[in-house]
Design an enzyme around this catalytic site. Structure first.
Site, PDB file in Angstrom:
ATOM      1  N   HIS A   1      37.392  36.773  10.741  1.00 17.51           N
ATOM      2  CA  HIS A   1      38.178  38.766  10.552  1.00 17.51           C
ATOM      3  C   HIS A   1      38.609  40.128   9.636  1.00 17.51           C
ATOM      4  O   HIS A   1      39.136  39.884   9.132  1.00 17.51           O
ATOM      5  CB  HIS A   1      39.908  38.683   9.982  1.00 17.51           C
TER       6      HIS A   1
ATOM      7  N   SER B   1      44.442  38.241   7.155  1.00 16.56           N
ATOM      8  CA  SER B   1      45.770  37.585   6.708  1.00 16.56           C
ATOM      9  C   SER B   1      45.197  37.907   5.344  1.00 16.56           C
ATOM     10  O   SER B   1      45.939  38.610   4.821  1.00 16.56           O
ATOM     11  CB  SER B   1      46.116  36.232   7.068  1.00 16.56           C
TER      12      SER B   1
ATOM     13  N   GLU C   1      43.962  30.455  12.559  1.00 18.61           N
ATOM     14  CA  GLU C   1      43.651  29.373  11.743  1.00 18.61           C
ATOM     15  C   GLU C   1      45.581  28.185  11.746  1.00 18.61           C
ATOM     16  O   GLU C   1      44.941  27.044  12.211  1.00 18.61           O
ATOM     17  CB  GLU C   1      44.189  29.249  10.222  1.00 18.61           C
TER      18      GLU C   1
END
Length: 314
Positions: free
Chosen positions: A41, A223, A126
């Site tokens: 990401h 995240s 995930e």
């Protein structure tokens, strides 16, 4: 201006492995390969591979039959693997081994008839992959308030697992709520939150008090990068998550004497150095690098890629 440069920062072992894996696949097969979701990401990394000719897809059906498909560092569910087999794709699995560990735990506890409480963020790649291992056995919770709404009783066999990139403090609150409501709940044999996430959060927690402002290099959909920004904000410091120097705002730094710079586990060092150069050029900044913890973790390339390398060399 002084720059507090946090260390450790940036790429973790899982991200290093995934990027090295895709670089090697391009070397072996050419650039016209496919990756299921973003390899990591990070916009800078994804844009680099896109410019080379790599195609990132959100569905296996987008991949022509017989093509090479790489699974991203976040992992995939069995449904995706089965779909790839049906399309006769040559797959290479770049899932981070620490994510694979959580998948294997989910499979084990589901077989043992446990109700699995997964602590994580809904919609994250995930989490989708982990839940896909045993969808009938896994319940997702994000906050301690979610725990109060769980339907299980004190007699139900329960175990909790966590997304690897959570805030240690945030996850700790949810775990505490679970243990308070279900004292018998089992925990994973070893902490699920990865070493790199923990170490980068520890560095920000220790250094932010010295800074007037916090800059986190990373993408908005990362995240672990968002957790670093939130940690800076929790210490009442203006905190910004940016992809690179082009997103910095000159006004942020007016009357700022000390800036803490760190990077999420999927952000490359080049974007960190670009930001440092911006602050040197515009504010005469000097760098003070602080190492909070040493990291010496590395992961090998996936076994199927190593087998292809051996085949190629012979």
């Amino acid at each position: 201006m002084r720059i507090l440069l946090a260390n450790p920062r940036g790429f973790c072992a899982g991200v290093n492995m995934a990027i090295e894996c895709l670089d090697e696949v391009i070397r072996m097969f050419g650039p016209h390969v496919f990756v299921y979701h973003e390899i990591v990401h990070n916009k800078y990394v994804v844009d680099r591979f896109t410019r080379q000719g790599v195609t990132f897809v959100n569905s296996v059906e987008e991949v022509p039959e017989g093509s090479v498909l790489l699974y991203s560092a976040h992992g995939v569910s069995p449904v995706i693997r089965q779909a790839a087999r049906q399309r006769k794709l040559q797959t290479i699995d770049a899932t981070c081994p620490l994510v694979t560990k959580v998948h294997l735990e989910a499979i084990k506890y589901a077989r043992e008839k446990y109700n699995i409480i997964l602590i994580g963020h809904e919609g994250h790649d995930e989490v989708i992959g982990t839940m896909g291992e045993a969808p009938e056995s896994i319940t997702l919770v994000e906050t301690d308030e979610d725990v109060a709404r769980l339907p299980f009783t004190a007699e139900d066999p329960l175990v909790y697992l966590t997304q690897t990139t959570l805030s240690v403090e945030e996850a700790g609150r949810v775990v505490a709520a679970l243990k308070a409501r279900y004292p018998h709940i089992k925990s994973p044999p070893k902490e699920d939150i990865c070493y790199a996430t923990t170490n980068r959060q520890e560095a920000v927690a220790q250094l932010a008090a010295e800074a007037d402002l916090v800059i986190v290099l990373g993408s908005q959909n990362s995240s672990n990068s968002r957790r670093l920004m939130e940690l800076g904000s929790a210490g009442n410091k203006p905190s910004y998550l940016v992809d690179g120097a082009h997103e910095l705002n000159h006004a942020w730094f007016e009357n700022v004497e000390c800036v803490l710079i760190t990077a999420g586990a999927s952000a490359p060092e080049v974007v960190v150095q670009d930001c440092i150069e911006y602050l040197r050029t515009n504010f005469g900044a000097q760098v003070d690098e602080r190492t909070i913890r040493e990291e010496h973790v590395s992961f090998p390339l996936p076994k199927e890629l190593r087998a292809l390398q051996r085949l190629g060399s012979s």
